[in-house]
Design a protein around this motif. Structure first.
Motif, mmCIF file in Angstrom:
data_model
loop_
_atom_site.group_PDB
_atom_site.id
_atom_site.type_symbol
_atom_site.label_atom_id
_atom_site.label_comp_id
_atom_site.label_asym_id
_atom_site.label_seq_id
_atom_site.Cartn_x
_atom_site.Cartn_y
_atom_site.Cartn_z
ATOM 1 N N GLY A 48 44.067 30.743 29.832
ATOM 2 C CA GLY A 48 44.934 31.776 30.407
ATOM 3 C C GLY A 48 46.282 31.850 29.696
ATOM 4 N N GLY A 74 37.486 35.614 33.857
ATOM 5 C CA GLY A 74 38.564 35.413 34.839
ATOM 6 C C GLY A 74 39.588 36.539 34.798
ATOM 7 N N ALA A 75 39.945 36.967 33.603
ATOM 8 C CA ALA A 75 40.898 38.077 33.474
ATOM 9 C C ALA A 75 40.267 39.366 33.992
ATOM 10 C CB ALA A 75 41.336 38.245 32.023
ATOM 11 N N PHE A 94 48.807 38.444 24.165
ATOM 12 C CA PHE A 94 49.041 39.846 24.549
ATOM 13 C C PHE A 94 50.444 40.066 25.132
ATOM 14 C CE2 PHE A 94 44.341 39.533 24.725
ATOM 15 C CZ PHE A 94 44.052 40.493 23.767
ATOM 16 N N LEU A 152 41.289 48.186 37.987
ATOM 17 C CA LEU A 152 40.548 48.641 36.809
ATOM 18 C C LEU A 152 39.057 48.386 37.005
ATOM 19 C CD1 LEU A 152 42.821 47.425 33.848
ATOM 20 C CD2 LEU A 152 42.950 49.535 35.174
ATOM 21 N N TRP A 186 52.227 40.878 41.865
ATOM 22 C CA TRP A 186 50.950 40.297 42.305
ATOM 23 C C TRP A 186 51.045 38.775 42.229
ATOM 24 C CZ3 TRP A 186 45.798 42.586 43.078
ATOM 25 C CH2 TRP A 186 45.889 43.965 43.374
ATOM 26 N N PRO A 211 43.483 32.610 35.056
ATOM 27 C CA PRO A 211 42.950 33.822 34.416
ATOM 28 C C PRO A 211 43.101 35.092 35.263
ATOM 29 C CG PRO A 211 41.414 32.002 34.125
ATOM 30 C CD PRO A 211 42.465 31.535 35.096
ATOM 31 N N HIS A 212 43.091 34.949 36.587
ATOM 32 C CA HIS A 212 43.228 36.150 37.430
ATOM 33 C C HIS A 212 44.619 36.771 37.250
ATOM 34 C CE1 HIS A 212 40.320 33.755 40.210
ATOM 35 N NE2 HIS A 212 39.742 34.156 39.089
ATOM 36 N N GLN A 219 42.786 30.044 39.097
ATOM 37 C CA GLN A 219 43.470 31.305 39.385
ATOM 38 C C GLN A 219 44.298 31.788 38.199
ATOM 39 O OE1 GLN A 219 44.252 28.324 40.406
ATOM 40 N NE2 GLN A 219 46.298 28.091 41.224
ATOM 41 N N MET A 246 45.872 33.499 26.316
ATOM 42 C CA MET A 246 45.707 34.957 26.386
ATOM 43 C C MET A 246 47.045 35.620 26.740
ATOM 44 S SD MET A 246 42.574 36.876 26.838
ATOM 45 C CE MET A 246 41.790 37.625 28.225
ATOM 46 N N MET A 256 47.368 42.074 32.547
ATOM 47 C CA MET A 256 46.816 43.019 31.565
ATOM 48 C C MET A 256 46.705 44.411 32.187
ATOM 49 S SD MET A 256 43.863 40.712 29.743
ATOM 50 C CE MET A 256 43.573 41.638 28.236
ATOM 51 N N ALA A 257 46.298 44.443 33.457
ATOM 52 C CA ALA A 257 46.178 45.731 34.149
ATOM 53 C C ALA A 257 47.546 46.374 34.357
ATOM 54 C CB ALA A 257 45.464 45.533 35.487
ATOM 55 N N VAL A 258 48.539 45.562 34.701
ATOM 56 C CA VAL A 258 49.916 46.063 34.868
ATOM 57 C C VAL A 258 50.380 46.711 33.565
ATOM 58 C CG1 VAL A 258 52.331 45.322 35.076
ATOM 59 C CG2 VAL A 258 50.614 44.411 36.658
ATOM 60 N N LYS A 259 50.111 46.002 32.481
ATOM 61 C CA LYS A 259 50.565 46.480 31.176
ATOM 62 C C LYS A 259 49.845 47.776 30.800
ATOM 63 C CE LYS A 259 51.502 44.776 26.568
ATOM 64 N NZ LYS A 259 51.110 43.867 25.504
ATOM 65 N N TYR A 260 48.525 47.796 31.023
ATOM 66 C CA TYR A 260 47.751 48.989 30.688
ATOM 67 C C TYR A 260 48.200 50.198 31.512
ATOM 68 C CZ TYR A 260 43.795 52.226 30.597
ATOM 69 O OH TYR A 260 43.028 53.349 30.509
ATOM 70 N N VAL A 295 46.452 36.475 34.660
ATOM 71 C CA VAL A 295 46.473 37.043 33.310
ATOM 72 C C VAL A 295 45.812 38.430 33.313
ATOM 73 C CG1 VAL A 295 45.510 36.728 30.989
ATOM 74 C CG2 VAL A 295 46.583 34.797 32.172
ATOM 75 N N GLY A 296 44.688 38.545 33.996
ATOM 76 C CA GLY A 296 43.990 39.833 34.075
ATOM 77 C C GLY A 296 44.809 40.878 34.808
ATOM 78 N N ALA A 297 45.429 40.469 35.914
ATOM 79 C CA ALA A 297 46.277 41.418 36.648
ATOM 80 C C ALA A 297 47.428 41.872 35.749
ATOM 81 C CB ALA A 297 46.799 40.774 37.932
#
Lengths: 324, 351
Positions: free
Chosen positions: B174, A69-70, B181, A79, B87, B139-140, B137, B177, B146-150, B142-144
């Motif tokens: 979610g 999901g992430a 992080f 990414l 987002w 996890p999405h 939604q 995680m 992670m991308a913001v942070k990276y 959370v993933g976004a």
């Protein structure tokens, strides 16, 4: 570009593909359980944490659904995540994410958001592992439009297919046979090359019978066909399917044997059989034959050798086809 | 060795504007008069949208629809704090968020009428399509994050869901995680007391939903979800904290779903009239009106103008949605993959 070759096994070839893609493109990141410090339980991601840091090689909590999901959120953001699910038997919690979201985000937003993500997972019988460590349920994913399913059969094509999968604009389920991980070594060029995701490979040409296999079953198939004038097709990508290569071969040989490790009922062999029956039936001289795992729960190691199609079983079924 | 307490927690509750329009001045967020008016106008516009959507559905001009009635303060108050670079990951009951962010209203009608093109988010906004499978939604977002942070972007992810969503595995995975992080994400739960027919107390034995964040190592707060100032303040602070690299926040907006779950539901089967009546008194709109009136920001004439303008905008959006050229059936195929497969190309010959 350096094109030196090294003899590598599949683990090393996949590791090299990841390393080179991460060097080339800073948007490629890896996430999963034990992928960082441990280098993955099969060591596929070994040394990548040291090379790229923990922002790009991410040891996640033990939670498969949020790993995928992430990755979907990361992919939509821009990414190119490569998520690892430690064994295919643990991919089921992620099916909601893959089926309900990864496969359809492009369609649901008419292309505004996409999901260029790879989910790598080791599959199949081969390492005498515990329950749920030997699954081969690729057909589940082939049924879902919007997802691609790739199964390499050798170190060389594993590297080229993984590079193509990472660069692909859509979600790819990338299945790595545990049995093949260290079984064979072959020349794998350093530097960039790709193996396309929409082409099957004729491994050997022949004129009497077409034998279709992928992943781990390709190698048993190649042993089984030694006494026949068989054309062997390695599908490499199951979805989307390269029908042209199959039709061309079937029209030439008129006989088809399909070999897969998964159970027979609704296995990918069923789709191949129906496809051939629909579009190339009149070229067939013999009934379609499937050599597959049985319709049983995947046995634990004591019985797994009885489950897997053996060279003998494959050979016997080719002989049957040759009777016509 | 004696037993010891090694951890304990407190959950804050934020209320700023009461049902009579009286505010706690010490807690008031910094909002200009024109911003307060804008918030009020968005409340009315969203309510007008909702009303029209329900009518259109009854007339057979629109499909099944999930009403936001009663939850406008939670949605507009939170969305008013969001920047366009953030987002947003909404659930299916978030029309007030879309409208506040300036999402083209005709596209919302288009979507609810069964046309996917309505969820093609404009390029200058980052709003995921509304999420139907509850809680998936999380996890999405959370993933976004992670991308913001990276990428070291100055942005945050914001995720909306309901009380039912807090029971889902994806919520817990979610949240976990996000905590591990320390991600730039804000989770907004509109606790509207009902997940279709299942009341909040049957969803979880926790006293509050907000306290669930505590288990994952970050702050959870409950706010009066019908108090637009409280929701705005909590969200603004949480977003600023996220963008500054100080991790996630969970905001439980304590509110009420005044309408049925969707147009396919009949809430009288499972909840009492008395309960609904009691919540009517806590409606988010009249209390803001009373506040504005007391501060010289509201007149009868203004109300008339706001209502007329909202009606005109919604009428115009409906007209636009209904006059959009129908899709070519071939469009069904076009967005499955980046490129059509050979099999799809053959199947498309049917059209």
């Amino acid at each position: 570009m350096s094109q030196n070759s090294k003899k590598l096994n599949m683990v090393q070839a996949i590791n090299l593909a990841l390393k080179e893609e991460m060097q080339r493109d800073s948007s490629v990141v890896i996430l999963g359980e034990d992928v960082g410090r441990d280098g993955g339980v099969f060591r596929v991601t070994e040394d990548l944490l040291e090379l790229f840091g923990d922002e790009r090689v991410i040891d996640t909590p033990l939670a498969e659904s949020v790993i995928v999901g992430a990755a979907i959120g990361m992919a939509a953001y821009g990414l190119k995540p490569v998520a690892e699910i430690q064994f295919m038997g643990f991919i089921y919690p992620t099916i909601d994410q893959i089926f309900s979201h990864a496969s359809r985000i492009r369609n649901r937003t008419r292309g505004r958001f996409t999901c260029p993500m790879v989910v790598r997972t080791p599959y199949g019988v081969g390492i005498k592992a515990p329950d749920l460590h030997s699954e081969s349920t690729e057909a589940l994913f082939c049924h879902m439009p919007g997802v691609k399913v790739v199964v390499p059969s050798s170190p060389y094509n594993a590297k080229g297919l993984l590079i193509s999968s990472i660069r692909d604009p859509d979600p790819v389920i990338f299945l790595e046979s545990t049995r093949l991980y260290r079984l064979i070594k072959e020349d794998v060029p350093e530097g960039e090359y790709t193996v396309p995701l929409d082409k099957a490979r004729i491994v050997q040409e022949g004129k009497d019978v077409t034998v279709i296999a992928w992943g781990s079953m390709l190698h048993r198939t190649l042993q089984a066909v030694e006494e026949f004038d068989a054309e062997v097709i390695d599908l490499m990508t199951l979805s989307p399917l390269d029908e042209e290569t199959i039709f061309k071969s079937v029209k030439k040989t008129g006989r088809v044997v399909i070999v897969h490790e998964a159970p027979k009922t609704c296995g990918f062999g069923a789709e191949l059989s129906a496809t051939i029956a629909e579009d190339a039936m009149l070229y067939l001289k013999a009934p379609l034959i499937r050599v597959t795992g049985y319709d049983i729960v995947m046995p634990l190691p004591k019985l797994e050798d009885y489950y897997m199609p053996t060279v003998e079983r494959i050979k016997k079924r080719i002989e049957e086809a040759m009777k016509y | 060795m004696p037993e010891r307490i090694i951890e304990s927690f407190n959950i804050k509750r934020l209320d700023i504007l009461d049902e009579n329009g009286n505010e706690d001045e010490s807690l008031m967020p910094s909002l200009s008069d024109s911003e307060i008016k804008r918030i009020y106008e968005l409340l009315i516009l969203s309510r007008t949208f909702d009303h029209h959507a329900l009518s259109l559905q009854r007339e057979g001009r629109m499909g099944t629809y999930a009403s936001i009635l009663g939850q406008e303060a939670s949605q507009i108050g939170s969305a008013f704090a969001i920047e366009r670079s953030d987002w947003i990951f909404p659930s299916f009951r978030e029309m007030g968020v879309y409208i506040t962010m300036g999402y083209p209203i005709h596209m919302l009608f288009q979507y609810w009428s069964g046309d996917e093109r309505g969820m093609k988010c404009p390029d200058d906004l980052n709003i995921f399509p509304l999420c139907v499978p509850v809680g998936t939604q999380v996890p999405h977002a959370v993933g976004a994050a992670m991308a913001v942070k990276y990428k070291k972007d100055k942005a945050a992810a914001i995720c909306y869901f309901g009380d039912g969503g807090t029971s889902k595995g994806d919520f817990h995975e979610g949240f976990n995680m996000a905590g591990v992080f320390k991600l730039p994400v804000v989770f907004i739960c509109q606790n509207n007391q009902w997940a279709i027919s299942v009341p909040r107390e049957k969803q979880t034995a926790s006293k509050t939903l907000a306290q669930k964040a505590f288990a994952y190592g970050f702050e959870g707060i409950q706010v009066d979800g019908n108090d637009v100032f409280a929701v705005y303040k909590a969200t603004k602070e949480a977003l600023d904290k996220a963008r500054d690299g100080n991790g996630p926040t969970f905001i439980e907006c304590f509110t009420y779903r005044m309408s049925d779950h969707t147009t396919a539901d009949d809430a009288t089967r499972y909840r009492s009239k008395e309960e609904v009546e009691a919540w009517k008194a806590r409606d988010p709109v009249p209390r803001l009106k009373l506040f504005m009136e007391g501060n010289g920001l509201w007149t009868g004439q203004y109300q008339k103008e706001v209502e007329e303008k909202s009606r005109d905008m919604i009428d115009e959006a409906v007209k636009m949605a209904e006059s959009i050229e129908p899709q070519n059936p071939k469009d069904m195929f076009a967005y499955t993959y980046g490129k059509l497969t050979s099999r799809q190309l053959r199947q498309m010959r049917d059209f």
